[in-house]
Every structure is written in C-alpha cells, then in structure tokens.
Write an enzyme that holds these catalytic residues in place. Structure first.
Site, mmCIF file in Angstrom:
data_model
loop_
_atom_site.group_PDB
_atom_site.id
_atom_site.type_symbol
_atom_site.label_atom_id
_atom_site.label_comp_id
_atom_site.label_asym_id
_atom_site.label_seq_id
_atom_site.Cartn_x
_atom_site.Cartn_y
_atom_site.Cartn_z
ATOM 1 N N GLU A 1 -12.986 2.319 4.979
ATOM 2 C CA GLU A 1 -12.958 1.760 6.323
ATOM 3 C C GLU A 1 -14.249 1.901 7.132
ATOM 4 O OE1 GLU A 1 -9.449 4.331 6.905
ATOM 5 O OE2 GLU A 1 -8.634 2.673 8.068
ATOM 6 N N THR B 1 -4.150 11.526 10.609
ATOM 7 C CA THR B 1 -3.957 12.468 11.729
ATOM 8 C C THR B 1 -2.528 13.004 11.738
ATOM 9 O OG1 THR B 1 -3.538 10.641 13.254
ATOM 10 C CG2 THR B 1 -5.799 11.461 13.112
ATOM 11 N N ALA C 1 -6.187 5.190 5.374
ATOM 12 C CA ALA C 1 -7.067 6.169 6.014
ATOM 13 C C ALA C 1 -8.292 6.476 5.151
ATOM 14 C CB ALA C 1 -6.295 7.456 6.343
ATOM 15 N N GLU D 1 0.588 -1.730 4.793
ATOM 16 C CA GLU D 1 0.950 -0.314 4.881
ATOM 17 C C GLU D 1 2.426 -0.177 5.274
ATOM 18 O OE1 GLU D 1 -1.887 2.201 6.912
ATOM 19 O OE2 GLU D 1 -0.416 3.815 7.067
ATOM 20 N N GLN E 1 0.831 -1.196 0.000
ATOM 21 C CA GLN E 1 0.000 0.000 0.000
ATOM 22 C C GLN E 1 0.873 1.256 0.000
ATOM 23 O OE1 GLN E 1 -2.637 -2.145 3.291
ATOM 24 N NE2 GLN E 1 -3.363 -0.062 2.991
ATOM 25 N N ARG F 1 -6.055 7.040 17.113
ATOM 26 C CA ARG F 1 -7.336 6.942 16.396
ATOM 27 C C ARG F 1 -8.391 6.215 17.233
ATOM 28 N NH1 ARG F 1 -9.614 7.888 11.108
ATOM 29 N NH2 ARG F 1 -7.722 8.960 10.481
ATOM 30 N N PHE G 1 -5.792 -4.239 3.346
ATOM 31 C CA PHE G 1 -6.545 -4.023 4.579
ATOM 32 C C PHE G 1 -5.717 -3.373 5.687
ATOM 33 C CE2 PHE G 1 -8.395 -7.885 2.531
ATOM 34 C CZ PHE G 1 -9.541 -7.285 2.065
ATOM 35 N N ARG H 1 -7.752 -1.878 8.664
ATOM 36 C CA ARG H 1 -9.014 -1.206 8.317
ATOM 37 C C ARG H 1 -9.702 -0.561 9.535
ATOM 38 N NH1 ARG H 1 -12.817 -4.198 3.876
ATOM 39 N NH2 ARG H 1 -13.576 -2.332 2.839
HETATM 40 N N1 MTE Z 1 -11.069 -3.159 -0.119
HETATM 41 C C1 MTE Z 1 -10.487 -4.247 -0.671
HETATM 42 N N2 MTE Z 1 -11.162 -4.948 -1.580
HETATM 43 N N3 MTE Z 1 -9.234 -4.647 -0.288
HETATM 44 C C2 MTE Z 1 -8.522 -3.965 0.667
HETATM 45 O O1 MTE Z 1 -7.389 -4.338 0.984
HETATM 46 N N4 MTE Z 1 -8.487 -2.068 2.233
HETATM 47 C C3 MTE Z 1 -9.285 -1.144 3.031
HETATM 48 C C4 MTE Z 1 -10.307 -0.417 2.159
HETATM 49 N N5 MTE Z 1 -11.006 -1.333 1.315
HETATM 50 C C5 MTE Z 1 -9.123 -2.808 1.269
HETATM 51 C C6 MTE Z 1 -10.406 -2.428 0.814
HETATM 52 C C7 MTE Z 1 -8.513 -0.156 3.763
HETATM 53 S S1 MTE Z 1 -7.767 -0.601 5.210
HETATM 54 C C8 MTE Z 1 -8.396 1.142 3.347
HETATM 55 S S2 MTE Z 1 -7.590 2.305 4.257
HETATM 56 C C9 MTE Z 1 -8.965 1.581 2.055
HETATM 57 O O2 MTE Z 1 -9.608 0.525 1.350
HETATM 58 C C10 MTE Z 1 -7.855 2.155 1.207
HETATM 59 O O3 MTE Z 1 -8.274 2.526 -0.045
HETATM 60 P P1 MTE Z 1 -8.976 3.934 -0.371
HETATM 61 O O4 MTE Z 1 -8.341 4.983 0.476
HETATM 62 O O5 MTE Z 1 -8.693 4.099 -1.811
HETATM 63 O O6 MTE Z 1 -10.417 3.742 -0.050
HETATM 64 MO MO1 MOS Z 2 -6.239 1.266 5.956
HETATM 65 S S1 MOS Z 2 -6.006 0.469 7.845
HETATM 66 O O1 MOS Z 2 -5.918 2.848 6.585
HETATM 67 O O2 MOS Z 2 -4.788 0.768 5.262
#
Ligand code: MTE
Ligand code: MOS
Length: 780
Positions: A727, A456, A525, A245, A210, A323, A241, A355
């Site tokens: 999230e 943050t 985030a 990161e 990520q 958070r 997820f 997440r």
């Molecule tokens: N959706 C899928 N299919 N796979 C993932 O790994 N990660 C989640 C969410 N949705 C995730 C997901 C997490 S932890 C975050 S922070 C956000 O997607 C990140 O992507 P975005 O900021 O583009 O929404």
């Molecule tokens: Mo999502 S826990 O902020 O990668």
C-alpha cells in the site's frame, strides 16, 4: 556422495532477495490462469442476478415477485425473509443485511436475488420484480451528515498538548477545508462466487476474496450452520485492492443461499455496473484544519477534523477513519495536535477498505496543509516539508504517542530524490518555462510517505501456514494469505525454498482454503508477506527440526551437525539430496507435514486511551512529479515522475518494483482522473468505464523513474528483514495532485491562493485556473 558436486547437489535457484518472475506471470498474460469464473462449471449450474434499489432511503411497502418466479429458467427468487439463518453479515458490528430487509439505505442495495439457468434469464427475471417504496429523508454527503450528527460510530480524537492554544499563539496561522474524493477499486475481475452443494447440506464456495475465513463465517451465519461444513477456496483474485476484504461475503452469501435453496451449484458473477453500484469504495472525506506555524513554515500546532463518508453501515469504517487519523501527521512532527475522526453515516453504499485503508486520506490532508503553509510564505514546498520532518531532538513521537524509531530515513530519501530528480534545477527551468508560456503551465511537487505497518486491530496480526513434504522431495505450501496479483505466493515459495535450501520450482503454493489453514485474517494492511512468511518459515523449521533429529540418529551425529544446503542435507559425513532425505524420513516414519503460526510482537493499541504502539514499523518513500496543464481546457499530462521507495530486505525486488509502480499510478488516478459522481437523489452515475476514468497508458508519467531504496534492512525482526510494500507507495501519487496545483498557481505567478479539491479532474483544474484569472482581472 560426500562431495557437493554429486548429482542433485547444487546451489539453489529462486531463494529470497531475488527478482524471480511471479509464479503466474505467464499464465496471466496467456490467459491460462484459472480465475473463479474459469473453473469448469458443473452440470445444472445456475446463474444469479440481483435487483438493486434505485432509492437512497426508502421503506419497502411490498414486492411483487410472481412474474419473476414464473419467468423461464428461474429456480429461485430470494428476499431477506427467505434467509434461514442470521441475515446480517456486518464484519465487525451488525448493519449489513445480505439483502435489504424492510428498508433500503442506499441506491444500489440488493433487494432481491434470482437464480436461473442462464444469466440472461436471471437478469430478465430480476427486472420483472416490482418493489413498492415509500421514500424517506436521505443524508447523502459527509458534510450533511456532520450537520445532522449522523454517525455510524462515535468520533475519536488524538490529542497532544493544547493544540488550540498552540495555533492561536503561533506567529502565523491558516485554516481551510479540503474535499477528498473516493475511488472505485476497478479490479479487472469483478466480484464473483461459485457455491457448490456437498453432502449433509455442506457447501464448497469458490470466492474471489482477500478474506476466505470471513466469507466462511458469513455463509455459515446466513445458513445457520456451523463453520466446519463450509469450505471457502480462492486460488487467485483478478485484483482486490481492499475491495475484496469484507465485500465478497455478501456475494458469496447470495450464491450460497441460492445453492442451499435449489441444491444446485450457483454462480454469482457480478456485472461491472452492478459491482460498482452495489459494493463499497474508498471513503471520500471532508477535511477541516487550523494550523499555526512560524516564519520558516514549521508547524507549532494543528487542529484537524477528518470526516469520512462511511455510507449506510459501519463495515470496516472504524479502522479506516482511525488510519486516516494515524496518518494525518504523515512525515511531519506536530508538537501540538488535535486530530478528530468522524464516521459519517449516509444513505450511500457502505464504503470499505481500499489500498491504504484511510491512510491516503490522512496523508493528503496534511500534505495540503504543508503546501498551503509554503504558498502563504512564498517558500518552496520542499523546504517547508524538510523543516517539518520527523527527526532531531524531541521530534520523534507521533501525535498518538508512538516513537518514530528511524526518523532520519525520511531526510535520507528526500536527499536522494532531490539529487536524482534534479529538483532544484528543474524548478528553475519550470519557472522559466512558465514565464515563456501563457497557455501551457508546468508544476512540480515532492511528497513523502510514512505508512504504519500492522493491523490496528491487534488480533488480526497473526498468520498460519501448512507445509507438506512429499516423498519425491517436492513441497506443497499453503498459508493464510490470498493472491491478488501482489505476488504473495511467489514470495512464500521463495521463503520455503530458502529455508529448505531447495530450488523454488520444487515448491508449490496452493489455493487459499479455509479447510487447510483456518481462521486466517484478511490479506490486507500490506502485512501479507510479513505475517504469512513467518508462519511458512516456522512450519518449515518444524519439519527441518524433525529431519535433523532423525538424521542425527540415522547418521550417528548430533542434530546441530545436520545442515540443509544446496538442494541437499549434510549429516556428519553423509550427504543426501533432498528427495533422498524425504524418502528416507518417510520410510522411518517421520512426519513430513507441519503447521506454523506467527503473531507479530511488540504491538499494542489502547483505543479507549488512544495510546500504544499500533505499528510494528513504518514503511517510507518519496516522489517528485511534474505536471503540464493546458489552461484553456484544464487537460494535463505528467511529463515525468521520480519515485524512490524503501524496499530494503525485499524478498523479491522485481515484484516490489511492480508494486511501487502500480501503487503510484493507482494513487495518481485517485487524486486526478477518477471521479465518483452521485446525483441529487444519491444515485451513483459513474458506474462503468465510460464515465469513470481509471488511469491509462496516457495518464502514466511519460518519463517514469522508479527506484527501490535498499540500504536499510528492517530493524525489526521481520521475515528476512523485509518491509511491507503493497500500500505505501500509493500515497506518493499525491505528488501528482500537488504538481497540478503548482501548475495552476503558476497561472497567477504564484501570487494568488489556489484551491484544488481531489480528484483534480480536468474540469476542476480548469475552474481553478478560471478562478485565478478572475482574481487577476479584478486586480485582487
Ligand atoms: N497488487 C495487486 N496487483 N493487486 C491487488 O489487489 N492489493 C493491494 C496491494 N497490492 C493489490 C496489490 C492491497 S490493498 C494490499 S493491502 C496488499 O497488496 C495486500 O497484499 P500483501 O499484504 O501481501 O502485500
Ligand atoms: Mo488493503 S486496503 O489493506 O486490502
């Protein structure tokens, strides 16, 4: 060609606000999508296995590597001492050695890395390594760490008013504790990196990450080389997820160190068990609270201690525990509050982003408080939730001083879900069902979520993009975000298509790459689309501005009379298709490529003083879940769940619907079936799907009604007024846990206290039922 019916001039397809399919949907389901492991391997590629510590805390007295080094196919056996650069890759502060130095600090920590011609040769050699340990005392749980005052960083407190006094003087008072379990990310694609040596000692690293820039930074650091010679690329992840990161840095560094040592391409694809043992998870928390309230259940003061188990190092734990603190109010106004977050250092794997990033742990804590208040008063928890919602005069500021600028949305969402789920009638029906049935019991619960959007850490709230227009009018977009299944590339293509006014299939979003867009923050985030979408838009606007200037001159008009519409550009009385414009601009030496850079406005946070506006805005939702338990076995099902989430202004409603469904189920899994279990020596014993239960088709609510609320485009100037979605809906899964608790309470006719820690596994549900039965038998 002046009229709009000319060839190529037609309304665009696939702009924003449309539920077009994920750009890789078909590739995902047919297996055609290229994940890191699918990249054709170069000749001479070596494979990696690591030897993990089986001790929680021990000094390494010595190692015997001789056998491993001589084993068939082995090209390199590496320890911490072989790292040419700085061996510490802590993302914020040092504390995360790439391989254990002289001390191991958790069972599962990588001590030795082996590269061999085949994976089985590498594994066999890793097993031949002998490590001699001297055990040291280990702190394993958050509670033990609290007692030992073992922290990875100082505790922090948000304070409003005199909370202790408010609790003491309230008409009613409750106190309690809650254990909240962690969670393994269980992305379908485990961690992987493929490092390929280039000339001059440079490296290209394919990483499932990520945060490509952080991988680049860490690889450069361990090799002691400048970042400009390290390129990191990620086309897509098979799920991240939050687990990808900060964690991919170590995997990529091990591959890079071995590639550097052998001058061969090196692939490190983690085995599922090793991935679960070695890499960080969601923080489990130990929660303590004291709350004072009135006869309506309205909170007057709350004191809460949130102790997160951070593991052996800081990693991202300051942000995660902060958070949790930022979300310990959830949807509720707390007139007086003291919220303290503790960052417990333990000899377990260093926990990381997952997440919600600590938010879910704060939310579940206050939802337990509100639920307990309702139970102590014999009121419907929905009514107590309503009594405490943000909104009304003076009830719109969080404990950390940020105004809740749209407080009425929470009540609006609750109103709608109460109607749509037929909450009151079903409550009556469930009471009747419970009166009729002695073995099966039902429960019902509603929970809201209010989740703050922004990192943050202020500097992470920036993004950049790189957009090229080619002479055939096709467009390539690159941006700092990464694709993990959440559909960011689809949304970026839609945004570029909308801005250029061209069909979305003319836009290609390419792999995230540190040599295309440098210094990007992690895609995390939930802010990926908010940040990168604006950057893409700005890059497109720069190109459009140049085209408008050029066409104005070329067509004898002014730039403001140049319009991009319907796959065409209209300038004065000329109309040209977009490809014609691209070609013409090129022939006239106009640059067709641009970067864009965006920084979120309005946000600031002074962590020393605990004041500011840490979030650009809040994302809100509500859920009602029904649970059915078997009181003889503790097993359960979820007959129905209704979810309503605010996706106003959505760039892509189809993708957002998937995000809400997926997040809800992942949250439900966290608080119900997913249990991480460590033994007394600090060894994780649930490190495979055989023992670690993620939700399956049987766990998902049988009648699952997910609705997107779309009535309120973002009041902040986000990209096309959309709202972040990745999230927040995860926290709505908490309603499943409270529904289970409600069903357990029904065993004793809602007259006895119920304690149910999370996750509420069938075992915990059964123990809670047995506890009530024992109290009933004792007549107490
Ligand atoms: N959706 C899928 N299919 N796979 C993932 O790994 N990660 C989640 C969410 N949705 C995730 C997901 C997490 S932890 C975050 S922070 C956000 O997607 C990140 O992507 P975005 O900021 O583009 O929404
Ligand atoms: Mo999502 S826990 O902020 O990668």
């Amino acid at each position: 060609m002046a009229d709009g019916s000319a060839p190529g001039i037609k309304p665009i397809s696939g702009g924003v606000h449309l539920g077009i399919e994920h750009e890789s949907a078909r590739k995902h389901v047919t297996g055609a999508a290229t994940y890191t492991d699918d990249i054709p391997e170069l000749p001479g590629t070596l494979h990696v296995a690591v030897r993990l510590s089986d001790r929680a805390h021990a000094r390494i007295l010595g190692m015997d590597l001789a056998k491993a080094k001589q084993a068939p196919g082995v090209h390199a056996v590496l320890t911490f001492d072989d790292v040419p650069g700085d061996g510490d890759i802590g993302p914020i502060l040092p504390g995360d050695p790439v391989l254990a130095p002289d001390v191991v600090e958790y069972a599962g920590q990588a001590v030795v890395a082996v590269a061999a011609e085949t994976l089985s040769q590498a594994r066999a050699a890793a097993r031949m390594v002998e490590v001699f340990y001297e055990d040291l005392p280990a702190v394993l749980t958050a509670q033990e760490a609290m007692e030992a005052e073992s922290f990875v960083s100082p505790s922090l407190t948000f304070q409003r008013g005199d909370a202790a006094q408010a609790v003491a003087s309230a008409p009613r008072r409750l106190s309690g504790t809650l254990e909240v379990g962690g969670q393994d990310h269980f992305y379908l694609e485990s961690h992987i990196a493929y490092a390929i040596p280039k000339e001059d000692g440079d490296l290209l690293v394919h990483s499932s990450t990520q945060h490509p820039a952080e991988v680049q930074h860490a690889v450069a650091k361990v090799l002691g080389r400048p970042m400009h010679g390290i390129a990191v690329e990620c086309r897509r992840m098979g799920g991240g997820f939050g687990g990808k990161e900060s964690q991919p840095a170590q995997i990529a560094c091990i591959a890079a160190l071995l590639a550097n040592a052998t001058r061969r391409p090196v692939k490190f694809r983690m085995d599922r068990d090793d991935d679960m043992l070695m890499t960080g998870k969601r923080h489990d928390f130990h929660v303590r609270y004291d709350v004072g309230f009135d006869e309506d259940g309205r909170i007057q003061g709350m004191e809460m201690d949130l102790a997160g188990r951070c593991g052996m190092s800081l990693d991202l734990s300051n942000g995660v525990v902060d958070r949790a603190m930022f979300h310990a109010d959830n949807a509720y106004y707390l007139p007086a509050a003291r919220i303290t977050g503790h960052r417990c250092k333990t000899h377990t794997v260093s926990n990381t982003a997952f997440r919600g990033f600590g938010g879910p742990q704060g939310v579940i804590a206050v939802e337990e408080v509100v639920d307990e208040i309702a139970r102590s008063l014999g009121k419907d928890p929905l009514d107590v939730r309503r009594a405490n919602l943000y909104g009304g005069p003076g009830r719109d500021v969080t404990p950390y001083g940020m105004p809740v600028e749209e407080p009425d949305i929470l009540a609006e969402l609750l109103d709608q879900i109460e109607r749509d789920s037929d909450y009151r009638n079903r409550r009556t029906e469930i009471d009747a069902f419970n009166a009729r049935n002695t073995v099966l019991k039902k429960g019902l619960a509603v929970t809201p979520v209010k989740f703050g959007i922004s990192f943050t850490v202020k500097h992470l709230n920036q993004a950049a993009a790189l957009v090229h227009v080619y002479t055939d009018g096709s467009v390539q977009v690159n941006h700092g975000g990464t694709e993990m299944g959440q559909g960011i590339h689809t949304k970026m293509a839609q945004i570029a298509a909308q801005e250029f006014q061209i069909d979305v299939d003319r836009v290609k979003v390419t792999a995230s790459a540190t040599d295309k867009v440098p210094n990007a923050p992690p895609t995390a985030a939930s802010a990926g689309t908010d940040l990168n979408g604006q950057a893409v838009r700005l890059a497109v606007r720069t190109i459009k501005g140049r085209l408008a200037d050029f066409l104005a001159e070329h067509c004898h008009t002014t730039p403001d009379k140049v319009e991009f519409r319907d796959n065409a550009v209209f300038a004065g009385n000329h109309a040209m298709t977009f490809p014609e414009v691209a070609k013409l601009a090129y022939l006239n030496r106009v640059s067709l490529s641009s970067t864009g850079h965006y920084a979120t406005p309005r946000i600031w946070w002074d962590r020393e003083k605990c004041e500011g506006r840490p979030f650009f805005y809040f994302s809100c939702g509500v859920a009602v879940t029904e649970a059915l338990i078997d009181t003889l076995t503790g097993e359960y099902r979820f007959p129905r769940a209704d979810v309503l989430h605010d996706c106003s202004g959505t760039i892509n409603p189809a993708i957002d619907l998937g995000q809400v469904e997926g997040a809800f189920v992942q949250g439900l899994g966290w608080v119900t079936c997913e249990e991480l279990w460590w033994d007394g020596q600090g060894r994780l014993r649930t490190h495979a799907p055989s023992t670690y239960k993620i939700p399956t088709s049987r766990t998902i609510p049988e009648d699952f009604r997910v609705t997107l609320y779309t009535a309120r485009p973002n009041r902040e100037d986000t990209v096309f007024r959309s709202k972040a979605i990745g999230e927040p809906p995860l926290m709505l899964g908490i309603s499943a846990w409270l529904a289970l608790k409600d069903a357990v309470a029904a065993v004793g006719g809602h007259k006895y206290p119920v304690h149910l820690d999370a996750p509420a596994t069938p075992e915990r549900v059964l123990l809670a039922v047995e506890d009530i039965k024992a109290r009933m038998a004792a007549g107490g």
